[in-house]
Structure formats: structure tokens, C-alpha cells
Design an enzyme around this catalytic site. Structure first.
Site, PDB file in Angstrom:
ATOM      1  CG  ASP A   1      -2.038   1.023   1.085  1.00 18.14           C
ATOM      2  OD1 ASP A   1      -2.539   1.225  -0.040  1.00 18.14           O
ATOM      3  OD2 ASP A   1      -2.414   1.610   2.109  1.00 18.14           O
TER       4      ASP A   1
ATOM      5  CG  HIS B   1      -4.359  10.825   2.427  1.00 17.18           C
ATOM      6  ND1 HIS B   1      -5.357  10.704   3.360  1.00 17.18           N
ATOM      7  CD2 HIS B   1      -3.396   9.931   2.788  1.00 17.18           C
ATOM      8  CE1 HIS B   1      -5.032   9.761   4.237  1.00 17.18           C
ATOM      9  NE2 HIS B   1      -3.844   9.285   3.920  1.00 17.18           N
TER      10      HIS B   1
ATOM     11  CD  GLU C   1      -5.726   5.080   4.495  1.00 14.59           C
ATOM     12  OE1 GLU C   1      -5.059   4.322   3.752  1.00 14.59           O
ATOM     13  OE2 GLU C   1      -5.200   5.816   5.352  1.00 14.59           O
TER      14      GLU C   1
ATOM     15  CD  GLU D   1      -5.293   3.117  -0.294  1.00 12.03           C
ATOM     16  OE1 GLU D   1      -4.467   2.547  -1.043  1.00 12.03           O
ATOM     17  OE2 GLU D   1      -5.151   3.209   0.945  1.00 12.03           O
TER      18      GLU D   1
ATOM     19  CG  ASP E   1      -5.491   0.771   3.839  1.00 18.13           C
ATOM     20  OD1 ASP E   1      -5.563  -0.206   4.600  1.00 18.13           O
ATOM     21  OD2 ASP E   1      -4.580   1.624   3.885  1.00 18.13           O
TER      22      ASP E   1
ATOM     23  NE  ARG F   1      -7.312   6.834   9.427  1.00 17.42           N
ATOM     24  CZ  ARG F   1      -6.656   6.617   8.299  1.00 17.42           C
ATOM     25  NH1 ARG F   1      -5.388   6.230   8.318  1.00 17.42           N
ATOM     26  NH2 ARG F   1      -7.265   6.769   7.144  1.00 17.42           N
TER      27      ARG F   1
ATOM     28  CD  GLN G   1      -2.337   4.970  10.378  1.00 17.36           C
ATOM     29  OE1 GLN G   1      -3.570   4.910  10.307  1.00 17.36           O
ATOM     30  NE2 GLN G   1      -1.589   5.439   9.401  1.00 17.36           N
TER      31      GLN G   1
ATOM     32  CE  LYS H   1      -2.964   2.391   7.119  1.00 19.63           C
ATOM     33  NZ  LYS H   1      -3.890   3.187   6.310  1.00 19.63           N
TER      34      LYS H   1
ATOM     35  CB  THR I   1      -7.244  -4.688   2.169  1.00 18.24           C
ATOM     36  OG1 THR I   1      -6.267  -4.464   3.197  1.00 18.24           O
ATOM     37  CG2 THR I   1      -7.040  -3.721   1.022  1.00 18.24           C
TER      38      THR I   1
ATOM     39  CD  GLU J   1      -7.542  12.941   3.935  1.00 21.64           C
ATOM     40  OE1 GLU J   1      -7.728  11.743   3.624  1.00 21.64           O
ATOM     41  OE2 GLU J   1      -7.172  13.812   3.121  1.00 21.64           O
TER      42      GLU J   1
HETATM   43 MN    MN Z   1      -3.815   3.154   2.567  1.00 17.59          MN
END
Ligand code: MN
Length: 418
Positions: free
Chosen positions: A125, A132, A198, A200, A230, A234, A237, A250, A254, A360
Site C-alpha cells: 500500500d 491526503h 481509505e 484507493e 484500506d 487510526r 496506527q 492496517k 482490505t 480528513e
Molecule cells: Mn492506505
């Protein structure tokens, strides 16, 4: 190129995600058949295994479709990819002499269950969306230090877990993990409180390589694309990411959309990467338009409630193309396999309404946003269904990806209960 006409009536509308121009590849099953390869056309799936068995597809000495994944075709390389696309087009085009033989091999998509379209040997990834990376960097390190010093010189990535990749529609379980809140000295083991998505694109390697390849070779080796979510914890993380990057945050899941949209179908939609602040080193330099103009949206539906659109953006917002990411990935000599999956990195546009993660959209939870139902969100809540959609818009047709969706289940009461 306008809409190509098919004898499959549902493939001829301007709104279908799967006109003859698209021909995306998936793996499906029905109550009567085990998982097998198929190609979407309008509201139907052509059973490629059955078509090969009766000789309608006959491209190679060994069968391509006696297995429930597309990796065998990928390994054949671009000449066979093109030959298959030509053959499928001939079988399904309006006026095809093969219609009466192909028609019994069509199954309604509505009656099929979709599976992962390929075996995923490895998953990487990236973090290649400038808006971002700037947003997240500003939240974590302040506007002055938003982009790390390497960011404008190479696509930053981490090696993810192929075992985490699941097909759209798979439920996602809120994980437990080690969390540390800023107001406490010591961490605690708790259910994730800041679960996120996420938005993507996933690029799929077709032709294997063993050693460094150029950006042009990388572009040639890419087989196709899927939508990719993804899922990201948070709070896990934030505590774990230094000094080696994301790990358990993560690794829960996915999600990918079930249909591989081939690079061939996306050729009319190539676009350039954005202007560069620093000239890239030679091995990463752009050698042509290698991004794609693909409109993307995310919707969020609370349990039992209608969905609200929370994001609209476009794949062309990326700073690095999938070809540049793949080329960079091989600089070390890292071997790449057919079916390897490369996540683009979160795709956010410059506007607030174009942000590709809840982190975000809610600015780290400080600015909850309001859904069309009136409810507020900072992160994903139990029972929420998140759905990614994408389409390249042509002249009277579109190249759709199908949905990439997943519902968040509550954390287990005790993750170690046996
Ligand atoms: Mn990602």
C-alpha cells in the site's frame, strides 16, 4: 470511441457500468456452480470456463479457465490479454455469428455470488495522494512539516498483508488493539475507537518481474485496476507507527471490488500526473500519461438507514501513477508476481468534499460531519456500511467498477474467548 453495441440488450445503455467497451473480469458462483471465471456484460456474466470447454475460447495449449482465478491469464502476458479481449468482443458484439452458442452461457449478475478475482500473492500500500498526505501530515505534525522530506521524490509505501484482502460484501469486524490516548501515560488494550476507511485504487500486476524495471515496463506489466478500501484503525496506527510504519492498524481487512477493470478498457481515459515541484530522478520520470480519469465516490449508510454521499473525487488527483509505484517497488530487485496488488494511497482532492478518509473529513474527529439523515460522524460506527464506487465517463458510455462495500460489525466482547 462511442458505446460499442452488443447483442446483450442491457449492455447498450449509457448508464450500465459494464458495456462492451468494458469487459471486466471476475470470479462468480451460483447455487449450481462452483466459483469460476466470468466477464461482465450489461446485467449478465459470460461463463468463461463453459465458453472454453465448448471451444468458443481457445487461445492457449493449456486451458486458462479451469481454475477460479485470473492469475493464469495474467501470466500469459499482454499479447494473450489482447487476444482474449478481441475474442470476447467478437463473441458479444451486435451481429456476432456466435450469439446462439454464447447466449446459454450467460448468468444474471443478480443471481451470482462474487469472489476474489485473483489469488493475491503480495499486497503493498502506498501513500501517494498529495492532498491526503498534506492533510494527515498537518494534523499529526503541523502545516510546516506536513510532507516528509522524501515525499516529493519517491512514492512512499509499506508492505501490507495479502491475507487481509477480501472481496466486496465481506463484513468487517472492529478490531481490538493497543491504544494510547493523549491524556494517559500508559497504553491500554481496547476495541478500536477510531476506525476509518481509505478510498484507493488497487493496481494489479499482470506480468511478473525479477529485478528493476522502468516506468514504461511497469505500465506494460499492469493488468488492471479495482477499487480498494484500506480499512484503518487510526488510534492503533497513531501509537504503533513510529519508527517502522503501519502494522496492526492496517491488518484487519482490505476490501476490493469484485471486477478487474483491464488497463485496455481504461486506455481512452489516461491523464498526466500533476505538475512536479522537484524533477524526479530518471528511473521515476513520467514517460507519458499514466494516471486515469476515474470519478470516485464514497457513501456511508448507518444501519437500516439510507446512504449519504460523503466524498466525491477522482483518481487523477494522485501525485504518482501506479506505474511509478511499481517501478519504484522493483528498484531493490524485489520480485513481483502475477496478482500482486498495489494500493494507490488515499485519494483526496483539494476541497473538503473531496477527502478520501473520515480522518480528513472530520479533521481528526475535531469537526464531525453531518450525514443526509442528520446523524453526525467522526469515524465509522458499528453497523455502518461504507461503499466505494468508480467510473470513467466516456462519450455516451461509462467504464464502471461495480461497488466495493463493507459493513462494520461490533468488536467482539472478548477477542480471546474460545
Ligand atoms: Mn492506505
Amino acid at each position: 470511441m462511442p458505446l460499442m453495441k452488443s447483442w446483450v440488450a442491457s449492455a447498450n445503455s449509457a448508464d450500465t457500468p459494464f458495456p462492451l467497451n468494458n469487459l471486466p473480469y471476475g470470479v462468480f458462483s451460483t447455487p449450481d456452480t462452483d466459483p469460476r471465471c466470468g466477464v461482465a456484460i450489461g446485467e449478465m456474466i459470460l461463463d468463461c470456463q463453459a465458453a472454453e470447454e465448448i471451444g468458443l475460447i481457445n487461445l492457449t495449449n493449456d486451458p486458462l479457465f479451469d481454475v477460479p482465478f485470473w492469475n493464469d491469464l495474467m501470466e500469459q502476458g499482454p499479447a494473450v490479454w489482447a487476444a482474449l479481449r478481441d475474442r470476447l468482443t467478437a463473441l458479444l458484439a451486435a451481429g456476432s455469428p456466435h450469439q446462439s452458442m454464447v447466449e446459454p452461457l450467460l448468468i444474471p449478475i443478480a443471481e451470482a455470488e462474487m469472489h476474489l478475482p485473483m489469488v493475491v500473492p503480495e499486497y503493498t500500500d502506498f501513500y501517494a495522494g498529495r492532498h491526503h498526505a498534506t492533510n494527515v501530515g498537518t494534523m499529526f505534525r503541523g502545516a510546516e512539516n506536513a510532507l516528509p522530506p522524501n515525499w516529493l521524490h519517491m512514492p512512499i509505501g509499506y508492505n501490507g498483508r495479502a491475507s487481509s484482502v477480501v472481496v466486496s460484501g465481506t463484513d468487517i469486524r472492529r478490531p481490538w488493539g493497543q491504544l494510547k490516548s493523549p491524556d494517559h501515560d500508559l497504553p491500554a488494550f481496547l476495541p478500536c475507537r477510531r476506525f476509518d476507511i481509505e478510498l484507493e485504487m488497487g493496481a494489479i500486476v499482470g506480468t511478473p518481474s525479477d529485478g528493476p524495471i522502468t516506468v514504461q515496463e511497469a505500465d506494460d506489466n499492469i493488468f488492471g485496476f479495482v477499487l480498494l478500501n484500506d480499512w484503518s484503525a487510526r488510534d492503533i496506527q497513531a501509537w504503533e507507527y513510529q519508527p517502522l510504519g503501519p502494522f496492526q492498524a492496517k491488518a484487519t481487512a482490505t476490501s476490493i471490488s469484485p471486477w478487474i477493470v483491464t488497463k485496455a478498457a481504461l486506455e481512452p481515459f489516461r491523464t498526466d500526473t500533476p505538475p512536479r515541484e522537484f524533477e524526479l530522478l530518471d528511473h521515476l520520470k513520467d514517460v507519458g500519461p499514466m494516471l486515469f480519469d476515474i470519478d470516485l465516490t464514497v457513501t456511508l449508510a448507518p444501519a437500516g438507514k439510507p446512504a449519504s454521499t460523503i466524498t466525491r473525487t477522482n483518481y487523477r488527483e494522485m501525485y504518482y501513477s501506479a506505474a511509478q509505484q511499481l517501478a519504484h517497488h522493483t528498484t531493490s530487485g524485489c520480485p513481483m508476481n502475477a496478482g500482486d496488488l498495489l494500493g494507490s494511497g488515499t485519494i483526496s482532492g483539494p476541497e473538503k468534499s473531496e477527502r478520501g478518509s473520515l480522518l480528513e473529513l472530520s479533521w481528526g474527529g475535531k469537526e464531525p460531519f453531518t450525514l443526509e439523515t442528520g446523524e453526525q460522524r467522526s469515524f465509522v460506527e458499528d453497523g455502518d456500511t461504507l461503499t466505494l464506487t468508480g467510473a470513467a465517463l466516456g462519450d455516451g458510455y461509462k467504464i464502471g467498477f461495480g461497488n466495493c462495500t463493507g459493513t462494520l460489525l461490533p468488536a467482539l466482547k472478548d477477542p480471546y474467548e474460545r
